[in-house]
Design a protein around this motif. Structure first.
Motif, PDB file in Angstrom:
ATOM      1  N   ARG A   1      37.749  41.063  43.259  1.00 44.26           N
ATOM      2  CA  ARG A   1      39.076  41.694  43.281  1.00 44.26           C
ATOM      3  C   ARG A   1      39.025  43.180  42.924  1.00 44.26           C
ATOM      4  O   ARG A   1      39.927  43.939  43.306  1.00 44.26           O
ATOM      5  CB  ARG A   1      40.018  40.969  42.318  1.00 44.26           C
TER       6      ARG A   1
ATOM      7  N   SER B   1      41.377  46.500  43.869  1.00 42.97           N
ATOM      8  CA  SER B   1      42.035  47.344  42.878  1.00 42.97           C
ATOM      9  C   SER B   1      41.647  48.812  43.061  1.00 42.97           C
ATOM     10  O   SER B   1      42.476  49.710  42.914  1.00 42.97           O
ATOM     11  CB  SER B   1      41.682  46.855  41.475  1.00 42.97           C
TER      12      SER B   1
ATOM     13  N   SER C   1      49.980  46.657  36.668  1.00 40.09           N
ATOM     14  CA  SER C   1      49.556  46.295  38.015  1.00 40.09           C
ATOM     15  C   SER C   1      48.299  47.030  38.464  1.00 40.09           C
ATOM     16  O   SER C   1      47.332  46.382  38.882  1.00 40.09           O
ATOM     17  CB  SER C   1      50.715  46.567  38.987  1.00 40.09           C
TER      18      SER C   1
ATOM     19  N   HIS D   1      46.051  44.688  52.594  1.00 38.34           N
ATOM     20  CA  HIS D   1      46.454  43.450  51.918  1.00 38.34           C
ATOM     21  C   HIS D   1      45.678  42.234  52.433  1.00 38.34           C
ATOM     22  O   HIS D   1      46.087  41.105  52.197  1.00 38.34           O
ATOM     23  CB  HIS D   1      47.971  43.239  52.040  1.00 38.34           C
TER      24      HIS D   1
ATOM     25  N   GLN E   1      51.589  39.768  42.034  1.00 40.07           N
ATOM     26  CA  GLN E   1      52.256  38.993  40.990  1.00 40.07           C
ATOM     27  C   GLN E   1      53.545  38.372  41.523  1.00 40.07           C
ATOM     28  O   GLN E   1      54.266  38.980  42.310  1.00 40.07           O
ATOM     29  CB  GLN E   1      52.607  39.905  39.811  1.00 40.07           C
TER      30      GLN E   1
END
Ligand code: HEM
Ligand SMILES: *[C@@H]1O[C@H](CO)[C@@H](O)[C@H](O)[C@H]1NC(C)=O
Ligand SMILES: *[C@@H]1O[C@H](CO)[C@@H](O)[C@H](O)[C@H]1NC(C)=O
Ligand SMILES: *[C@@H]1O[C@H](CO)[C@@H](O)[C@H](O)[C@H]1NC(C)=O
Length: 317
Positions: free
Chosen positions: A50, A54, A92, A188, A194
């Motif tokens: 991940r 980020s 975030s 994406h 979230q």
């Protein structure tokens, strides 16, 4: 000979004042820069896939606010409130430790030479590559801002409840086309979001696959406040692979965010056509994403003698 030299000098000066970025900017001043960044990104992504997502997002959130100037990395100070507390960022954005560690290695190799803004641009590319996506030549020579803007972070970053017109407008405000917006939304295909950012879609929208929605509701309960931070993959099919599954998911109404799914039918044809094209031709997505990343990386850079090269990315020198 003298005239040759003066032509050369003129060319150099022209390069410095015209604000042009160059792919070879550090090839003499810090030849190891690219390999240091690549190694840092590879190690971080190997430890946690991940992190590639980020780091890619950090570059986006940097470029859309005051241009690609590493403003997103600045901590709050007495003289300004930084961007990290802005709505799209707070709780975030992540990856600061990876950036700081890479920057420390760059400082050890070549003192005050490689900007934090360029670290973000190269780390974004290396993250995409580390997760199996396309590569591109990153233009370099950005410098770092001496300030940041909470207000601009709140106003200039697109929100997940936006419709196509609003998404298109926020990219147009940065000189990017609607086609760039659709291609870049393909980011994406990696990373997570979230519950608070897709709850309304799960409970209020009809253009969502019913089994997909039911599964997500289990970990994203309806009452606001409960489970707000619970995570789901933005690409339910191949969450850690940079591929075109984001677009094939949209065809089956499995986009996670409202702003994802509207690209299929909310764009009056054009965005939907582009989604279908990328769903059936992964090479087109790869090509367009890479080109759009270069354009995003060109948003209002500081160059020449503007700004500074920060020693530590989270604070002004
Ligand atoms: C088109 C408008 C966009 C909107 C409305 C949007 C919104 C969002 C939201 C709400 C999240 C989840 C944040 C959270 O829940 O903590 C997210 C995640 C992410 N976004 Fe976007 N985004 C957009 C465009 C982009 C672009 C252009 C890129 C990069 C080129 C990008 C890369 C990412 C990545 C990689 C993640 C996952 C980050 C992680 O897992 O840490 N997004 N985005
Ligand atoms: C910036 O904030 C982070 C998180 O609070 C902290 O770890 C870091 O040391 C700060 N940087 C500076 C230069 O104070
Ligand atoms: C999107 O843009 C339309 C047209 O400009 C506007 O009426 C609407 O309020 C905007 N929506 C959001 C969520 O900003
Ligand atoms: C769904 O829409 C209703 C009516 O617009 C709204 O009150 C509610 O907050 C929305 N979200 C959820 C999760 O129900």
């Amino acid at each position: 000979m003298a005239s040759c030299l003066s032509v050369l000098l003129l060319l150099c000066l022209a390069g410095a004042v015209s604000g042009q970025l160059s792919p070879t900017f550090y090839s003499r001043s810090c030849p190891r820069a690219m390999s240091i960044i690549r190694a840092g990104v590879r190690a971080a992504v190997a430890q946690e896939p991940r992190m590639g997502a980020s780091l890619l997002r950090l570059h986006f959130h940097d470029c859309f606010v005051q241009g690609c100037d590493a403003s997103v990395l600045l901590n709050d100070t007495a003289s300004f409130t930084g961007e990290q507390g802005a709505n799209p960022n707070v709780g975030s954005i992540r990856g600061f430790n990876v950036v700081d560690s890479i920057k420390a290695q760059l400082e050890a190799a070549c003192k005050q030479t490689v900007s934090c803004a360029d670290v973000l641009a190269v780390a974004a590319r290396d993250s995409v590559v580390a997760l199996g996506g396309p590569s591109w030549r990153v233009l370099l020579g950005r410098r770092d801002s001496t300030t940041a803007s909470l207000a601009l972070a709140n106003s200039d970053l697109p929100a997940p409840f936006f419709d196509v017109v609003n998404l298109t407008a926020s990219f147009a405000a940065k000189g990017l086309s609607q086609a760039d917006m659709v291609a870049l939304s393909g980011a994406h295909t990696i990373g997570q979001a979230q519950c608070q950012n897709f709850r309304d879609r799960l409970y209020n929208e009809t253009n969502i696959d019913s089994a997909f929605a039911a599964a997500l509701r289990a970990s994203c309960p309806r009452p606001a406040g409960s489970g707000d931070g619970n995570l789901a993959p933005l690409d339910t099919t191949t969450p850690n692979a940079f591929d075109n599954a984001y677009f094939t998911n949209l065809l089956s109404n499995k986009g996670l965010l409202h702003s994802d799914q509207v690209l299929l039918n909310g764009g009056g044809g054009a965005t939907g056509g582009q989604v279908r094209s990328y769903a059936s031709r992964p090479s087109r997505f790869s090509r367009d994403f890479a080109a759009a990343m270069v354009r995003m990386g060109n948003i209002s850079p500081l160059t020449g003698t503007q700004g500074q090269i920060r020693l530590v990315c989270s604070k002004v020198n």
